[in-house]
Scaffold this motif. Structure first.
Motif, PDB file in Angstrom:
ATOM      1  N   TYR A   1      26.039  22.274  59.024  1.00 52.87           N
ATOM      2  CA  TYR A   1      24.898  23.551  58.850  1.00 52.87           C
ATOM      3  C   TYR A   1      23.842  22.758  58.239  1.00 52.87           C
ATOM      4  O   TYR A   1      23.989  22.040  57.351  1.00 52.87           O
ATOM      5  N   GLU A   2      22.722  23.156  58.690  1.00 53.90           N
ATOM      6  CA  GLU A   2      21.560  22.860  57.884  1.00 53.90           C
ATOM      7  C   GLU A   2      21.595  23.174  56.341  1.00 53.90           C
ATOM      8  O   GLU A   2      21.071  22.435  55.714  1.00 53.90           O
ATOM      9  N   THR A   3      22.158  24.482  56.134  1.00 50.78           N
ATOM     10  CA  THR A   3      22.085  24.935  54.445  1.00 50.78           C
ATOM     11  C   THR A   3      22.779  24.217  53.742  1.00 50.78           C
ATOM     12  O   THR A   3      22.819  24.071  52.694  1.00 50.78           O
ATOM     13  N   SER A   4      24.007  23.554  54.280  1.00 51.35           N
ATOM     14  CA  SER A   4      24.627  22.376  53.638  1.00 51.35           C
ATOM     15  C   SER A   4      23.837  21.223  53.100  1.00 51.35           C
ATOM     16  O   SER A   4      24.402  20.715  51.997  1.00 51.35           O
ATOM     17  N   TRP A   5      22.799  20.944  53.472  1.00 50.98           N
ATOM     18  CA  TRP A   5      21.942  19.828  53.039  1.00 50.98           C
ATOM     19  C   TRP A   5      20.952  20.201  51.736  1.00 50.98           C
ATOM     20  O   TRP A   5      20.611  19.408  50.976  1.00 50.98           O
ATOM     21  N   TYR A   6      21.045  21.587  51.673  1.00 49.48           N
ATOM     22  CA  TYR A   6      20.013  22.101  50.544  1.00 49.48           C
ATOM     23  C   TYR A   6      20.521  21.824  49.061  1.00 49.48           C
ATOM     24  O   TYR A   6      21.444  22.200  48.655  1.00 49.48           O
ATOM     25  N   PRO A   7      19.638  21.286  48.234  1.00 51.76           N
ATOM     26  CA  PRO A   7      19.943  21.162  46.910  1.00 51.76           C
ATOM     27  C   PRO A   7      20.169  22.450  46.172  1.00 51.76           C
ATOM     28  O   PRO A   7      21.062  22.606  45.303  1.00 51.76           O
ATOM     29  N   THR A   8      19.226  23.699  46.823  1.00 55.04           N
ATOM     30  CA  THR A   8      19.853  25.039  46.048  1.00 55.04           C
ATOM     31  C   THR A   8      21.101  25.306  46.715  1.00 55.04           C
ATOM     32  O   THR A   8      21.547  26.149  45.755  1.00 55.04           O
ATOM     33  N   THR A   9      21.512  25.153  47.808  1.00 55.60           N
ATOM     34  CA  THR A   9      22.997  25.415  47.985  1.00 55.60           C
ATOM     35  C   THR A   9      24.055  24.876  47.005  1.00 55.60           C
ATOM     36  O   THR A   9      24.824  25.542  46.669  1.00 55.60           O
ATOM     37  N   ALA A  10      23.812  23.605  46.704  1.00 54.55           N
ATOM     38  CA  ALA A  10      24.814  22.998  45.917  1.00 54.55           C
ATOM     39  C   ALA A  10      24.480  23.402  44.545  1.00 54.55           C
ATOM     40  O   ALA A  10      25.643  23.723  43.896  1.00 54.55           O
ATOM     41  N   GLN A  11      23.476  23.472  44.093  1.00 55.22           N
ATOM     42  CA  GLN A  11      23.284  24.361  42.733  1.00 55.22           C
ATOM     43  C   GLN A  11      23.640  25.855  42.637  1.00 55.22           C
ATOM     44  O   GLN A  11      24.446  25.984  41.694  1.00 55.22           O
ATOM     45  N   SER A  12      23.626  26.685  43.666  1.00 52.89           N
ATOM     46  CA  SER A  12      24.206  28.008  43.582  1.00 52.89           C
ATOM     47  C   SER A  12      25.678  27.863  43.558  1.00 52.89           C
ATOM     48  O   SER A  12      26.426  28.495  42.927  1.00 52.89           O
ATOM     49  N   LEU A  13      26.258  27.109  44.291  1.00 52.05           N
ATOM     50  CA  LEU A  13      27.857  26.810  44.319  1.00 52.05           C
ATOM     51  C   LEU A  13      28.453  26.442  42.979  1.00 52.05           C
ATOM     52  O   LEU A  13      29.295  26.888  42.515  1.00 52.05           O
ATOM     53  N   LYS A  14      27.585  25.471  42.570  1.00 53.63           N
ATOM     54  CA  LYS A  14      27.922  25.048  41.011  1.00 53.63           C
ATOM     55  C   LYS A  14      27.884  26.148  40.158  1.00 53.63           C
ATOM     56  O   LYS A  14      28.918  26.228  39.267  1.00 53.63           O
ATOM     57  N   MET A  15      26.753  26.846  39.922  1.00 60.71           N
ATOM     58  CA  MET A  15      26.589  27.889  39.136  1.00 60.71           C
ATOM     59  C   MET A  15      27.604  29.022  39.387  1.00 60.71           C
ATOM     60  O   MET A  15      28.095  29.521  38.405  1.00 60.71           O
ATOM     61  N   VAL A  16      27.841  29.397  40.448  1.00 65.16           N
ATOM     62  CA  VAL A  16      28.967  30.483  40.601  1.00 65.16           C
ATOM     63  C   VAL A  16      30.375  29.902  40.445  1.00 65.16           C
ATOM     64  O   VAL A  16      31.322  30.426  39.741  1.00 65.16           O
ATOM     65  N   ARG A  17      30.750  28.911  40.775  1.00 60.53           N
ATOM     66  CA  ARG A  17      32.154  28.391  41.112  1.00 60.53           C
ATOM     67  C   ARG A  17      32.462  27.579  39.802  1.00 60.53           C
ATOM     68  O   ARG A  17      33.689  27.631  39.309  1.00 60.53           O
ATOM     69  N   GLU A  18      31.669  26.714  39.011  1.00 58.97           N
ATOM     70  CA  GLU A  18      32.010  25.993  37.952  1.00 58.97           C
ATOM     71  C   GLU A  18      31.375  26.552  36.679  1.00 58.97           C
ATOM     72  O   GLU A  18      32.070  26.596  35.652  1.00 58.97           O
TER      73      GLU A  18
END
Length: 371
Positions: free
Chosen positions: A151-168
């Protein structure tokens, strides 16, 4: 003593040679083939600069006009062009295949590749329905291959940041609502070619219109955010605002996915005046708004006012190149998170949600999942 020293030296040289050989073997370019060529995103791989991680050994499609066009556009040598998938796989012996045809074709690609031990990456979504998805998963497990979805959104730095902020980081506290927007003016309006449109706007070959093409993004992101939590129900409404342009499929969809303590609203459109891919995440202690691939806004319990900043790969580990991710998974340099964005478990859940959304839109009723 001299003989002993020479023996030790020889052993060290041999050990060093073995280490170098092993390392070189691990870093040897992966033999890569392309199955089907009608997907408009094929430029992602054929137009990708040579990074030394892949060696393109074959491209295949049954449409000879399309293969000729692709050959000319990307200046491909005639000897790597094929019109039969099995023949290409047997003659070129790739280690990995990327699929760039219709979503319906994904199953046949895995059916050909899995028994040959060839790893596969498909463009989103994984499959047109759960029947196909389950068969693909069974083949991948039986033959021990990696099966990834891009998915294109899998490449986004903001997606990675959001996942980290929510899950970690537990930044938002208990997740309550996620609103995800993905869409554009429409595939014909943005200039997709006829080979792409032929299947993208077909209810069998694509599984639907905007509900599938863009609905899959939200399902993928929410599954990652919840670490694979099963949904309780799915409710969806589709519209056909442009029946003269897209007579066979929807061009607008709203999907509501309910969880035990949270809700996800997925808005998918071929009608928006501008392209957008953004995500709002709300918890009982804060919120995150990923505006695009690099801009993010957030506020939490310990933040006195909203913060807005740009996120780059220097700020958060993220693969901005999905094929580099694919290569590192194959080389076993990284282990995919169980419900990571590319993972098979995540994308089986995506197809399950899309199946339910299609059924809900058809019947006008919510679809509840049995426990």
């Amino acid at each position: 003593m001299k003989t002993q020293k020479l023996s030790i030296a020889t052993v060290l040289i041999l050990a060093f040679s073995i280490a170098i050989t092993t390392m070189s073997k691990a870093e040897k370019p992966i033999r890569l083939a392309v199955a089907r060529m009608s997907h408009g995103h094929i430029s992602f791989i054929l137009g990708r600069p040579d990074k030394g991680d892949f060696e393109l050994v074959g491209v295949c499609d049954t449409n000879r006009v399309l293969t000729r066009n692709v050959k000319v556009r990307y200046e491909l040598p005639a000897e790597i062009i094929y019109h039969n998938l099995e023949k290409m796989l047997d003659e070129t012996k790739p280690e990995a295949v990327v699929a760039f045809g219709s979503i319906f074709d994904h199953l046949s690609v895995v059916e050909a590749c899995a028994p040959r031990g060839i790893h596969v990456m498909v463009e989103k979504p994984l499959a047109v329905n759960m029947e196909h998805a389950k068969q693909m998963a069974e083949l991948a497990e039986k033959h021990d291959i990696f099966l990834l979805t891009d998915y294109e959104t899998s490449w986004y730095p903001t997606t990675a940041q959001s996942l980290k902020m929510v899950r970690e980081d537990d930044f938002v506290g208990n997740l309550r609502k996620v609103v995800i927007h993905d869409g554009h003016r429409g595939p014909k309006e943005i200039g997709c070619d006829r080979f792409f449109l032929e299947w993208l706007t077909d209810p069998v070959l694509n599984g639907g219109g905007a509900i599938i093409d863009f609905g899959c993004y939200g399902a993928n992101l929410m599954t990652a955010l919840t670490n694979g939590q099963e949904a309780v129900s799915v409710t969806a409404v589709t519209r056909q605002f442009k029946p003269d342009v897209y007579p066979k499929v929807d061009d607008e969809a709203t999907i509501i996915v309910s969880y035990p303590e949270a809700q996800c609203i997925i808005q998918a459109s071929w009608n928006w005046p501008f392209s957008r891919k953004d995500m709002e995440i709300y918890g009982d202690e804060g919120y995150i708004y990923a505006l695009n691939r690099s801009d993010i806004k957030f506020r939490g319990a310990d933040v006195s006012s909203e913060v807005q900043k740009k996120i780059t790969p220097d700020d958060i580990p993220v693969y901005e190149d999905p094929f580099a991710y694919f290569a590192d998974v194959i080389h076993k340099k990284i282990v995919q998170p169980e419900y990571g964005l590319y993972s098979l478990k995540n994308n089986l859940e995506v197809v399950k949600i899309l199946d339910a959304a299609r059924e809900s839109a058809r019947t006008g009723r919510a679809v509840f999942f049995k426990k």
